[in-house]
Structure formats: C-alpha cells, structure tokens
Write an enzyme that holds these catalytic residues in place. Structure first.
Site, PDB file in Angstrom:
ATOM      1  NE  ARG A 103       4.095  18.552  63.083  1.00  0.00           N
ATOM      2  CZ  ARG A 103       4.001  17.238  62.910  1.00  0.00           C
ATOM      3  NH1 ARG A 103       4.989  16.563  62.349  1.00  0.00           N
ATOM      4  NH2 ARG A 103       2.926  16.569  63.298  1.00  0.00           N
ATOM      5  CG  HIS A 130       0.312  16.173  68.092  1.00  0.00           C
ATOM      6  ND1 HIS A 130      -0.418  16.859  67.145  1.00  0.00           N
ATOM      7  CD2 HIS A 130       1.041  15.242  67.410  1.00  0.00           C
ATOM      8  CE1 HIS A 130      -0.147  16.367  65.948  1.00  0.00           C
ATOM      9  NE2 HIS A 130       0.731  15.394  66.079  1.00  0.00           N
ATOM     10  CD  GLN A 133      -1.861  11.439  66.651  1.00  0.00           C
ATOM     11  OE1 GLN A 133      -1.220  11.809  65.679  1.00  0.00           O
ATOM     12  NE2 GLN A 133      -2.671  10.390  66.599  1.00  0.00           N
ATOM     13  CG  ASP A 221       4.872   9.371  70.243  1.00  0.00           C
ATOM     14  OD1 ASP A 221       5.275   8.909  69.159  1.00  0.00           O
ATOM     15  OD2 ASP A 221       4.589  10.574  70.407  1.00  0.00           O
ATOM     16  CB  CYS A 261       0.620   9.651  67.414  1.00  0.00           C
ATOM     17  SG  CYS A 261       2.295  10.094  67.869  1.00  0.00           S
ATOM     18  NE  ARG A 289      -3.619  13.993  63.290  1.00  0.00           N
ATOM     19  CZ  ARG A 289      -2.333  14.369  63.186  1.00  0.00           C
ATOM     20  NH1 ARG A 289      -1.375  13.483  63.360  1.00  0.00           N
ATOM     21  NH2 ARG A 289      -2.009  15.632  62.951  1.00  0.00           N
TER      22      ARG A 289
HETATM   23  N1   CP Z   1       1.485  11.745  64.317  1.00  0.00           N
HETATM   24  C1   CP Z   1       1.955  12.769  63.552  1.00  0.00           C
HETATM   25  O1   CP Z   1       1.771  13.957  63.869  1.00  0.00           O
HETATM   26  O2   CP Z   1       2.571  12.357  62.422  1.00  0.00           O
HETATM   27  P1   CP Z   1       3.458  13.284  61.472  1.00  0.00           P
HETATM   28  O3   CP Z   1       4.660  13.734  62.299  1.00  0.00           O
HETATM   29  O4   CP Z   1       3.842  12.412  60.329  1.00  0.00           O
HETATM   30  O5   CP Z   1       2.646  14.468  61.063  1.00  0.00           O
END
Ligand code: CP
Length: 314
Positions: A103, A130, A133, A221, A261, A289
C-alpha cells in the site's frame, strides 16, 4: 493470470470469473469450518506506507487461514524510511517471501517495486487504484443480484482510486457506471477514456440525483482520502449535496444497495441511517475482502508456481 495484480486491468474476464468462483467456494468452506491449508509454508510481506484496518487484517487472516503467514511491514520501521531504494527492497524481499502486498501513496512506487520483484506483487491501494477493493465489491454485488451484467452503478462523491478501479472494470462486469463528482474532483479523463476503450459504459452525470436515478448500486467513499488531509475544508465545501442520504437512495431502484469501502465519515459522505439501514451492503463488502483476497493469493501463487516449474523444465 499475470504475475502481479497492480490494476484491475491485469485481469482477464476468465481471471475475474475464476477469482469470483474461488472466493465463493472459500467463503462457503470457511462457514462450514473447513479451511484447507493451500498456502502452507508460504509467506506474504505486507508493506504499508499508510494506515489500514481492512486490508491489513483481511490479508493477514487470509494467509493464516490458508496455512501461510503474513508479515506486517510498516514502511516507517523499514530501511526504506532511511532511504533504502524501493528496487533494492523488492530484490531482497523476493528472496524471503512468496508474495508482497504493498500500500503506497504513489502508484509509481508499486510499479517500481513490481519491476524489481521476482515474486507476485499485489496493489493494496495506491493513488491510482484499489483493485482488491473493487474485486470484493464485484463479489458483493454478485451475491446480492446474482450478476453484474446489465446493472447500473452510481458513484457519488470523490473520483478517487476506488472510482478509477470501478470505471476500469466496467467492461468486464457489464455494469453501466454513472459518476457524479464536483468538477474539481472528477476522475482523470484518461481513466474514463480507458474504461470506455475496455468496453465500459461510463456516464458522467451532472448531479448525484441524475446518477442514482433507477440505479441498482450506489457507491460512495470518504471525501478526504489519506494524503488529502490538508484539503479538508475545501473538500467539505465542494462536496455539499453529495451525501448519500435517504432522499438520494429513494431515487434508486427498490432493490438498490449502498456500498462504501470504509472507513466512513458518518454524517459527511453518508448518513447513519443509510450506512446502518436495510440497503447497506457495507459489512458484507468488508467481509468479502477476506474471501476474495484469499482467492487472489491462491491464484497468483498457483500461476507463479506453474511458471517457475515451466522455467525449470526449459
Ligand atoms: N477499504 C480499505 O482499504 O480499508 P483500509 O484502509 O482499512 O484497509
């Protein structure tokens, strides 16, 4: 499958179908208390430049349930913080672990890591996309509707990384994607163009009301993503009228679901009543997920093993 999952566009329709089928099977098996250790002896390195709840926990638990192990590697605790090159980090981690989830703030960082990694690399969120997601989102929509083809999905709010992955996957899912964002927060036109070039039906709506009219799925979001913290005030002002509330949801179809998400900023992009209400699919979305990422890990590593075996034979 390709070696890496950096973008939803790394997947073919066949890959997507396999991931959805495997995730469904893994979800059922887990509910029955059966978790075959298909990744026994395998390790996943998880590099985080940003905080995470869902991505970290779902990958870590996923590896555990598959008989493997996951290492949480906070970028700030690594030599990366002291200037070690991302390429060198990729070369070294490839000697230890079976796959890496990363990430990062910049998508270019993930691409650079992948270019120097000899093991599969998964994008766990970048400024551009992402993919994990949106795969969980597609799975959730299929659970609710039995299909994605022919559905209408409305994205309301910030044209961010998840929105980009939704747009880029539209050709594969067959969903019409309508986007309503303030002009300054619209997705990059190149993303819309690419989504259309991939066969997606993408509509840029003038208002949230227009986007959700008779929609089957409503996405939103946070208005202030990680990395945009300095813009909070300007963003809150720009997004007035973009909150998913009962009034907006009432314009969608009677069976419409609402997706987010997470993490949510209750009372900003979505009301408590909608998030906690009967149309909300967000808790299933978060759970999924886990199942979808287990399928991603299994398939990436199976493909990698096959390729390695073929290379050994050559
Ligand atoms: N939706 C998502 O990626 O959540 P986090 O940032 O908690 O990993």
């Amino acid at each position: 499958m390709k070696q890496n999952l950096l973008s939803v566009l790394d997947l073919s329709v066949v890959d997507l179908e396999r991931l959805m089928a495997d995730a469904a099977r893994l979800k059922t098996e887990r509910a029955e208390g059966c978790c075959p250790p298909l990744l026994a002896g395998r390790s996943l390195g998880m590099i985080f430049e940003k905080p995470s709840t869902r991505t970290r926990v779902s990958f870590e638990v996923g590896m555990f349930e598959l008989g493997g192990h996951a290492l949480h590697l906070n970028q700030g605790d690594m030599q990366l913080r002291r200037g070690e090159a991302i390429a060198d980090t990729a070369r070294v981690l490839s000697r230890y672990v079976s796959a890496v989830m990363i990430r990062a703030y910049s998508h270019a960082t993930i691409e650079e890591f992948a270019a120097h990694s000899t093991v599969p690399v998964i994008n766990g969120l970048s400024d551009l996309e992402h993919p994990c997601q949106i795969l969980a989102d597609i799975f959730t929509i299929r659970e609710r509707f039995g299909r994605t083809d022919g559905l209408v999905a409305a994205w309301i709010g910030d044209g961010n990384n998840v929105c980009n992955s939704l747009v880029l996957s539209a050709g594969m899912t067959g969903m019409e994607v309508r986007i309503a964002t303030p002009t300054a927060y619209a997705p990059d036109p190149a993303i819309i163009e690419r989504g259309r070039a991939e066969g997606g039906q993408i509509v840029c709506a003038r208002t949230p009301e227009e986007a959700v009219e008779e929609a089957d799925v409503i996405f939103t979001d946070t208005w202030v993503s990680m990395g945009s913290e300095g813009e909070e005030q300007a963003r809150r002002e720009a997004f007035v009228g973009y909150c998913i509330d009962d009034r907006l949801v009432a314009r969608a179809t009677d069976r419409a679901i609402v997706m987010h998400c997470l993490p949510a900023h209750r009372g900003e992009e979505i009301t408590d009543a909608v998030l906690d209400g009967p149309r909300s699919a967000v808790w299933d979305e978060a759970e999924n997920r886990l199942h979808v990422q287990k399928a991603v890990l299994m398939n990436l590593l199976a493909t990698f093993d096959e390729r390695t075996f073929q290379q050994m034979l050559e």
